[in-house]
Design a protein around this motif. Structure first.
Motif, PDB file in Angstrom:
ATOM      1  N   HIS C 105      -4.784  -1.049  -3.756  1.00  0.00           N
ATOM      2  CA  HIS C 105      -3.414  -0.674  -3.423  1.00  0.00           C
ATOM      3  C   HIS C 105      -2.537  -0.767  -4.668  1.00  0.00           C
ATOM      4  O   HIS C 105      -2.271   0.233  -5.304  1.00  0.00           O
ATOM      5  CB  HIS C 105      -2.879  -1.554  -2.284  1.00  0.00           C
ATOM      6  CG  HIS C 105      -1.476  -1.243  -1.919  1.00  0.00           C
ATOM      7  ND1 HIS C 105      -0.538  -2.219  -1.735  1.00  0.00           N
ATOM      8  CD2 HIS C 105      -0.851  -0.068  -1.736  1.00  0.00           C
ATOM      9  CE1 HIS C 105       0.607  -1.642  -1.439  1.00  0.00           C
ATOM     10  NE2 HIS C 105       0.443  -0.346  -1.427  1.00  0.00           N
ATOM     11  N   LEU C 106      -2.169  -1.987  -5.040  1.00  0.00           N
ATOM     12  CA  LEU C 106      -1.322  -2.096  -6.233  1.00  0.00           C
ATOM     13  C   LEU C 106      -1.867  -3.097  -7.235  1.00  0.00           C
ATOM     14  O   LEU C 106      -1.135  -3.598  -8.079  1.00  0.00           O
ATOM     15  CB  LEU C 106       0.115  -2.468  -5.841  1.00  0.00           C
ATOM     16  CG  LEU C 106       0.900  -1.348  -5.153  1.00  0.00           C
ATOM     17  CD1 LEU C 106       2.237  -1.842  -4.677  1.00  0.00           C
ATOM     18  CD2 LEU C 106       1.089  -0.152  -6.066  1.00  0.00           C
ATOM     19  N   GLY C 125      -1.100  -7.736   2.423  1.00  0.00           N
ATOM     20  CA  GLY C 125      -1.934  -7.961   3.598  1.00  0.00           C
ATOM     21  C   GLY C 125      -3.146  -7.056   3.726  1.00  0.00           C
ATOM     22  O   GLY C 125      -3.706  -6.919   4.809  1.00  0.00           O
ATOM     23  N   GLY C 126      -3.583  -6.422   2.632  1.00  0.00           N
ATOM     24  CA  GLY C 126      -4.782  -5.591   2.704  1.00  0.00           C
ATOM     25  C   GLY C 126      -6.034  -6.439   2.952  1.00  0.00           C
ATOM     26  O   GLY C 126      -6.091  -7.593   2.561  1.00  0.00           O
TER      27      GLY C 126
HETATM   28  S1  FES Z   1      -1.877  -4.873  -3.663  1.00  0.00           S
HETATM   29 FE1  FES Z   1      -0.903  -4.258  -1.848  1.00  0.00          FE
HETATM   30  S2  FES Z   1      -2.342  -4.933  -0.362  1.00  0.00           S
HETATM   31 FE2  FES Z   1      -3.296  -5.519  -2.190  1.00  0.00          FE
END
Ligand code: FES
Ligand code: HEM
Lengths: 466, 304, 171
Positions: C105-106, C125-126
């Protein structure tokens, strides 16, 4: 050879050699500014002052700052902040000035947009100003890395990573910029060089250039009136000061600027002493740790709007991933303001409130950028993702609509609005997962970008040549 | 002039909205709200027995506390140096002389009785990985006596002392020369220095092994976390950072304030200077603005 | 005639000066390049033989955490039937999961929760299953696989061996 006579004073001696009197006249005493202006015209002098503060405080920070990943954090947070006499003052002044300078730049820019001070001979003023904005951004980004805190590190990591999105050379470019596979010592030292030497020099030259671009078209005024500066200056010099439409830079214009500046300094120093957290994020007081990500990574507030344009695209479109879509929009957002003089097809120089639809365009743009800024900081979860998308597409749509709006092309304007509305609907369907990477959405985006790139070229300027 | 005020008002409103959005509002979204600390330790049962310090001194001997803990105030030395102690237990067991000066009385009794529960470390320690300090199987009266004894010997702590007793065996505070194995001495030569560094490294390795992570240096925590967060965190680490290896240490409210005072001194020692100088600088610019206004009015009278 | 020659000379001079400028630019570009020592440090060799089944090891490669999991608990890799098997590497006689420990995600670093057999990313929360496949929250794809080469029981990160090429379908 020039003719020199025996000087009757030190000033005279210098004047014969340096033409001081003439220089002063050209630069200040007979540099003419319209009388019909408000305090927004003082922002240039405020910016100049802020830059001077940055240079001076920067010089003193340099005396103790150590550009080494092992030493940087402590050199700032211990040596400068706690040992050096007034080190804390220079640091707070530097960090807060770096932040508010952008506030002033944005006010300055939007003043220019409101009063249409970017066209009819003022294009170069606008472009040199945008160049300043871009180099200031680079300067601030490189400076933020120096204290080597968690946010310094992770913002640098994320931002340099963006270059990885450039086709073909991306991955290698990222490594080249960083001087390593990840942000590390060589990255810090090269950004240090940029921050304290190369970029400040470029900024100084650009400031000189920016002032020079003002010479021939002169500054605009509250009514966009086309003033005959030579005639008005003659009036002023003949003693008709009240009747003349112009005032000299010194002392009349500056006397007002000094007042505005003094008031601004109250605000600035209040921040420096009592309210610096927004400019010095608390997370940055944790030392950089490549093995530990802070729970929220965000750039400094002045980059949030373009960061949100990047993040706003949360779904894939045809062959392009969400990240690619974001990068394209982000790339556009960062340079689009340069092209304002050519997106605006209306040659009238007048404040936005006298330019019909443009008035709404202006305020929509302001609101959209504020929304982008706020949502750029909020976690991109839930409905925030869709709001970010609305604002990001909205930003591009406002630009796509501008040529039609100012060129009086109603049909085209409605088309842009329609396509944008479709994108909003499709985006919502993506958000609720009702639509999966459809063909229709790809085509709609294609049309959208076609309108975006073609309208500034195709729409003719109103009233003939520009 | 009216028009200028109107422009100013618009700018102030827009900047205000943006500021509100990116600071208070965004931060409230990023850091979920939590109840402020009460320092009541309500999940623990109070021990309503009156303790006798003299019998407490005896109970401490009988129950073998001094097999691991020193009580320097009573002339009882540590059985091991910090590094060997950390090798055996993970962390150097604290000297008990001043524990009661910083730790809440109710918490102390509960901790002695059942350390893992009081420290809220059930997720880290259990039958498979026993906590280094065993549960107490004596009577409640013994417990009350021990607490009374510890209270009787404890001396009030200054901010630095409170930090050392409460946090200093796990956290460095390098801006104050403090390390987990004690204040960094002046070294006479490179060998002494290397020996100290080696001891510190060994201790830290043991600590990491024990906790799973190396506890951070707290020098800048006053700026990175701020006093409110530190206060609430110390009272109940699990509440703010679920799953953390940091035990609840059971400080009293007063001791927490002392610790924060020390962190303020170490991490932001120029704060007072800043606050003080700020007033003068602001006053200066207020006066400067008035003068600038008068001068500007004089000059513009000629052109208007 | 004479004028032409002067212009020609001027162009030769200008061209030659430009050549020098290009050479200088090349030197500047090279100075920005990562040092040879940095490039050489771009490879990490890990000996996998002492690892225990189910154990997660984190090594750093190019400043990134690399998760290595021996015999991942496959029962918790149920998202896509074939996907988990494709993500495993055989070294010696065991299967290993090798991946870059950064949330797709990031870029936060997810933590392995052995009791739940998932990777959990605290940032937004991933969640990923025991094979590193995203199962919940914002992450758009499974955790990435770093280029690697197998040498006996050793894993060399940073080099693209045949097993890697097969895994990512580059062969
Ligand atoms: S960086 Fe956003 S859920 Fe992991
Ligand atoms: C356009 C002008 C400038 C901008 C926008 C800018 C911005 C910044 C920023 C955002 C920081 C990090 C602040 C912090 O968290 O402490 C910083 C640090 C620093 N800057 Fe600048 N800067 C500018 C000009 C300069 C100049 C001209 C110099 C030196 C000649 C300089 C020297 C430094 C140094 C040494 C640091 C590191 C110390 C520190 O972090 O406090 N800067 N700058």
């Amino acid at each position: 050879m020039a003719h020199f006579t025996k000087a009757n004073s030190v000033y005279d001696w210098l004047d014969q050699r340096l033409a001081l009197t003439k220089l002063w006249k050209v630069l200040a005493a007979e540099y003419w500014i319209p009388k019909n202006i408000n305090f927004l015209w003082a922002m240039g002098v405020v910016l100049m002052t802020m830059f001077t503060i940055l240079v001076i405080s920067g010089i003193f920070l340099l005396m103790y700052y150590k550009p080494d990943t092992k030493l940087a954090f402590d050199s700032v947070n211990y040596t400068i902040m706690q040992e050096v006499w007034f080190g804390w003052l220079w640091r707070h002044m530097h960090a807060v000035a770096a932040s508010v300078v952008f506030l002033v730049i944005y006010i300055h820019m939007f003043t220019g947009i409101y009063y249409a001070s970017y066209k009819r001979g003022r294009e170069m003023i606008w472009i040199s100003g945008m160049l300043l904005f871009v180099t200031f951004s680079a300067e601030a980004f490189s400076g933020y890395m120096l204290p080597w805190g968690q946010m310094s590190y992770w913002a640098a990591q994320v931002i340099t990573n963006l270059f990885g999105g450039i086709p073909f050379i991306g991955d290698e470019l990222v490594i080249w910029i960083r001087g390593n596979f990840y942000v590390s010592d060589p990255t810090l030292t090269r950004f240090f060089m940029l921050h304290v030497f190369l970029l400040p020099i470029i900024i100084m030259m650009l400031i000189g250039f920016h002032f020079y671009t003002l010479r021939i078209p002169h500054v605009n005024n509250q009514d966009g009136e086309d003033i005959d500066f030579d005639a008005e200056a003659e009036k002023y010099k003949a003693g008709l000061k009240k009747e003349s439409k112009v005032i000299p830079f010194w002392p009349v214009f500056l006397s007002k600027d000094f007042f505005v500046l003094s008031v601004f300094m109250i605000f600035y120093f209040y921040l420096v002493f009592y309210h610096y957290d927004f400019a010095m994020d608390p997370i940055n007081f944790d030392p950089a740790d490549p093995m530990k990500t802070p729970p929220h990574i965000y750039p400094e507030w002045y980059f949030l709007w373009s960061y949100e344009v990047l993040r706003g695209f949360f779904f894939d479109v045809g062959p392009l991933s969400a990240m690619d879509m974001g990068l394209i929009a982000f790339g556009i957002a960062n340079i689009i303001f340069f092209f304002l003089p050519w997106f605006d097809k209306d040659p009238t120089v007048a404040p936005a409130d006298r330019r019909g639809g443009f008035f709404f365009w202006f305020w929509l743009m302001v609101i959209d950028m504020i929304v982008l800024t706020i949502w750029g900081k909020l976690p991109p979860t839930g409905i925030n993702a869709y709001i970010g998308y609305l604002a990001a597409v909205g930003f591009l749509a406002l630009w796509a609509a501008l040529p039609a709006l100012t060129g009086g092309r109603k049909g085209l304007l409605w088309l842009v609005i329609l396509v944008t509305a479709l994108l909003y609907i499709f985006g919502y369907m993506e958000y609720t997962k009702a639509l999966g990477n459809g063909f229709v959405i790809t085509v709609t985006f294609l049309i959208f970008y076609l309108l975006f790139f073609l309208s500034p070229v195709m729409v003719k300027a109103k009233g003939g040549a520009q | 002039m009216n028009k200028e005020l109107k422009i100013l008002a618009i700018i102030v409103i827009l900047v205000g909205i943006t500021y509100w959005g990116i600071e208070p509002y965004a931060h409230s979204k990023m850091h979920p709200h939590h109840e402020p600390a009460t320092f009541k330790y309500e999940d623990l049962k109070a021990l309503n027995l009156k303790g006798d310090p003299q019998r407490g001194a005896q109970a401490i001997q009988n129950n073998g506390c001094t097999g691991c803990h020193s009580i320097k105030a009573a002339g009882i030395p540590a059985p091991m140096d910090p590094v060997s102690a950390s090798a055996s237990y993970g962390v150097n067991p604290p000297d008990l002389s001043n524990i009661a000066a910083v730790v809440d009385k109710k918490f102390l009794a509960n901790f002695i009785k059942h350390p893992v529960k009081a420290a809220k470390l059930e997720h880290k320690f259990g039958s498979s990985k026993p906590y280094p300090m065993p549960d107490f199987f004596g009577s409640d009266q013994d417990l009350a006596d021990i607490v009374a004894y510890l209270e009787s010997i404890a001396k009030p702590q200054d901010p630095r002392g409170a930090f050392k007793v409460a946090c200093g065996r796990c956290h460095d505070l390098r801006y104050d020369g403090w390390t987990v194995i004690g204040q960094k001495p002046k070294f006479k030569n490179e060998i002494e220095k290397a020996e100290f560094e080696l001891k510190k490294a060994k201790y830290e390795a043991n600590l990491k092994n024990y906790l799973g992570t190396t506890p951070p240096d707290l020098s800048m925590y006053i700026r990175s976390r701020g006093p409110e967060y530190i206060r609430d965190f110390v009272e109940d680490p699990q509440k703010l950072l679920h799953g953390t290896a940091m035990p609840r240490v059971g400080l009293t409210e007063a001791a927490t304030e002392e610790v924060i005072k020390h962190l303020e001194h170490v991490g932001d020692r120029k704060k007072e200077k800043r606050d003080h100088l700020g007033i003068w600088v602001l006053a200066y610019f207020v006066i400067l603005s008035v003068l600038a206004y008068l001068w500007k009015e004089k000059i513009w009278r000629e052109v208007h | 005639m004479a004028k032409d020659r002067r212009d020609f000379l001027g162009m030769v001079f200008g061209g030659f000066a430009g050549l020098g400028g290009l050479a200088a630019l090349y030197a500047m570009k090279r100075t920005w390049d990562p040092l040879p020592s940095v490039m050489a440090a771009g490879f990490t060799t890990v000996d996998l033989s002492p690892m225990k089944p189910g154990e997660l090891r984190t090594v750093t490669w190019r400043g990134k955490p690399i998760f290595i999991l021996k015999k991942p608990p496959m029962d918790n890799c149920k998202t896509i039937p074939d996907e988990p098997k494709k993500r495993l590497v055989k070294v010696g006689d065991s299967d290993y999961l090798v991946m870059i420990g950064l949330c797709t995600h990031l870029g936060c670093i997810p933590t392995w929760e052995p009791d739940k057999k998932i990777f959990h990313c605290a940032c937004h929360g991933g969640e990923y299953d025991a094979c590193g496949v995203n199962t919940f929250g914002p992450p758009p794809r499974p955790m990435d696989i770093p280029p690697f080469k197998i040498e006996g029981t050793k894993l060399v990160l940073g080099e693209e061996g045949p097993e890697y090429k097969k895994l990512v379908g580059k062969a």
